[in-house]
Enzyme design. Structure first.
Site, short mmCIF file in Angstrom:
data_model
loop_
_atom_site.label_atom_id
_atom_site.label_comp_id
_atom_site.label_asym_id
_atom_site.label_seq_id
_atom_site.Cartn_x
_atom_site.Cartn_y
_atom_site.Cartn_z
NE ARG A 78 26.16 -43.99 78.10
CZ ARG A 78 26.99 -44.31 79.10
NH1 ARG A 78 28.14 -43.69 79.23
NH2 ARG A 78 26.67 -45.25 79.94
CG HIS A 122 24.90 -44.66 84.78
ND1 HIS A 122 25.55 -44.22 83.64
CD2 HIS A 122 25.76 -44.42 85.79
CE1 HIS A 122 26.73 -43.73 83.96
NE2 HIS A 122 26.89 -43.84 85.27
CD GLU A 167 31.87 -46.81 84.29
OE1 GLU A 167 31.92 -46.81 85.52
OE2 GLU A 167 32.35 -45.89 83.59
CG ASN A 295 31.95 -45.82 80.04
OD1 ASN A 295 31.57 -45.67 78.88
ND2 ASN A 295 31.11 -45.94 81.05
CE1 TYR A 297 35.84 -40.45 83.03
CE2 TYR A 297 35.22 -42.76 82.89
CZ TYR A 297 34.87 -41.43 82.86
OH TYR A 297 33.57 -41.05 82.66
CD GLU A 366 30.72 -42.84 81.68
OE1 GLU A 366 31.66 -42.69 82.50
OE2 GLU A 366 29.63 -43.33 81.96
O1 IFM Z 1 30.73 -40.37 87.14
C1 IFM Z 1 31.16 -41.61 86.69
C2 IFM Z 1 30.10 -42.27 85.83
O2 IFM Z 1 28.89 -42.38 86.49
C3 IFM Z 1 30.54 -43.64 85.42
N1 IFM Z 1 31.85 -43.62 84.84
C4 IFM Z 1 32.88 -42.91 85.53
C5 IFM Z 1 32.43 -41.52 85.88
C6 IFM Z 1 33.54 -40.76 86.61
O3 IFM Z 1 33.90 -41.43 87.76
#
Ligand code: IFM
Length: 458
Positions: A78, A122, A167, A295, A297, A366
């Site tokens: 990606r 992006h 995002e 995405n 985290y 992500e």
């Molecule tokens: O690096 C970023 C990415 O560009 C978008 N999602 C989160 C990642 C980590 O912060």
């Protein structure tokens, strides 16, 4: 690997990057300027005064990076297309030299047996569009659809999977409310207008992509698993406001064709007096998706709080009477983010419960962690914490699948260490270590681990 969950043979293991974070070559071959080129030059905006001018020099070194992908064994890569490389001023005809780069990239990926997955946006909005209002201005949504057509006409014959926006929460709220991302605006309503215009841009681009032959079209949302700090009803209500700002502002229009019921309590006058929504917009925005990109985290634990700014005339759209309570018991990554993989499973299961069959197949577009990487004498990084992070989250994906959530892919963020926005090059998310002084790439232990995971599945 013997206890590692089994994924079906067509499950997509991938890795992800984004144009501004890796390409460099910001003045090459007619590329225009983006809001991040401008923002990075604002004193104090990016740690260390770092810019994207060279980044990982991927624009020139892409064959080496594709070789790394091939060796890794990922099915899909990606990457994002830089809008100002393709349309330097954000409108008008394509810059042939800019498009040609992506043409070469796609062909080289296919030659290596790696499927390209393209993100159209992006975060690198052409500066000229920002000068005309950027995402505050409805016209930017139409400019985006035109840009989508240029890219799709050139690449959709070879690119099966397309992501309109990455995002949009960051574009709207970090860009136009809290100001830590480009264009660095800190003001009241613009973030809500920006959020709406981003959704509209997405909705306008979906039929354009399909018309050009895209097989799968989706959007990548950074959805949050929001938890109230206690079961006190005030904290529970605060968590709903946080969820409205982070998740429901996107998922309700996209998947439900409606605005969130909780928006009045979240934004009060800011949303009640809005003028940016028009009849018919929701129909455009809720065009069915082939997949939802998520995405993920870290979760957020929040509690009730007063407004940070008591004056509604200057209050920003991210000021919704909640504050972070933290997760002191969890390990934290180098970003200071708590690690809690099970919350990814919970988020996925909750989405499935909320939207039922309106939830399309999901790709985790992500997931990854920044760690305090220290290369050894040979340049290798022994990143056991990153391995443990990825392992936990892949297991969470398997657990969600076992509970009936149709997750079809998982992309590690990121293939390479890269420009981490306002943190500059200080935070490293890569499976591959990049020495920015020499541009030498050295796979970390996590790269070898991911390679073994993928090989074992095969
Ligand atoms: O690096 C970023 C990415 O560009 C978008 N999602 C989160 C990642 C980590 O912060």
């Amino acid at each position: 690997m013997s206890d590692f969950p089994a994924f079906p043979p067509d499950f997509v293991f991938g890795a992800a990057t984004a144009a501004f974070q890796i390409e460099g070559a910001t003045r090459e071959d007619g590329r225009g300027s983006s809001i991040w080129d401008t923002f990075a030059r604002r004193p104090g905006a990016v740690a260390g005064g770092d810019t994207g001018d060279t980044a990982c020099d991927h624009y020139r070194r892409y064959p080496e990076d594709i070789a790394l992908l091939k060796r890794l064994g990922v099915r899909s890569y990606r990457f994002s297309v830089s809008w100002p490389r393709v349309q330097p001023a954000g409108s008008g005809p394509a810059n042939a030299a800019g498009l040609a780069f992506y043409d070469r990239l796609v062909d080289a990926l296919l030659d290596a047996g790696v499927e390209p997955a393209v993100t159209l946006y992006h975060w690198d909005l052409p500066q000229e569009l920002e000068d005309r209002g950027g995402w505050r201005d409805r016209d930017t949504a139409h400019r985006f659809a035109d840009y989508a057509r240029l890219v799709a006409d050139a690449l959709a014959d070879r690119v099966p999977r397309w992501i309109t926006l990455n995002e949009p929460w960051c574009s709207a709220f970090l860009g136009y409310a809290n100001g830590v991302h480009a264009p660095g605006v800190r003001a009241g309503t613009p973030a809500l207008a920006a959020a709406h215009h981003l959704l509209l841009a997405h909705g306008l681009a979906v039929p354009v992509l399909r018309g050009a032959g895209a097989r799968e079209t989706g959007i990548a949302l950074n959805l949050d698993r929001v938890l109230p700090a206690t079961d006190d009803p005030r904290d529970v209500a605060a968590a709903l406001r946080a969820e409205t700002q982070r998740n429901l502002i996107w998922t309700e229009p996209l998947l439900g064709g409606r605005y969130p019921r909780s928006e009045d309590d979240t934004w009060e006058e800011l949303v009640r007096r809005q003028t940016f929504r028009r009849d018919g917009d929701l129909d455009v925005i809720s065009a069915p998706l082939d997949f939802l990109g998520i995405n993920y985290y870290t979760p957020s634990v929040v509690r009730d709080a007063p407004y940070r700014d008591a004056d509604p005339r200057t209050r920003t759209a991210d000021d919704n009477r909640f504050e972070g309570a933290g997760m002191p018991e969890a390990r934290h990554t180098a970003m200071g983010w708590p690690v809690a993989p099970d919350t990814l499973r919970d988020l996925l299961v909750e989405l499935r419960e909320r939207y039922g069959d309106a939830l399309p197949p999901v790709h985790i577009t992500e997931n990854g962690s920044a760690e305090e990487d220290v290369p050894d004498a040979g340049g290798t990084v022994h990143d056991a914490d990153r391995i443990s992070y990825l392992d936990g989250h892949l297991r969470a994906v398997a657990a969600a699948r076992a509970e009936g959530v149709d997750v079809r892919g998982y992309y590690v963020w990121s293939l390479l260490d890269n420009f981490e926005w306002s943190y500059g090059y200080g935070k490293r998310f890569g499976l591959v270590h990049v020495d920015y002084a020499t541009q030498r790439r050295v796979p970390k232990d996590s790269y070898h681990w991911y390679r073994a995971v993928i090989a074992a599945q095969a």
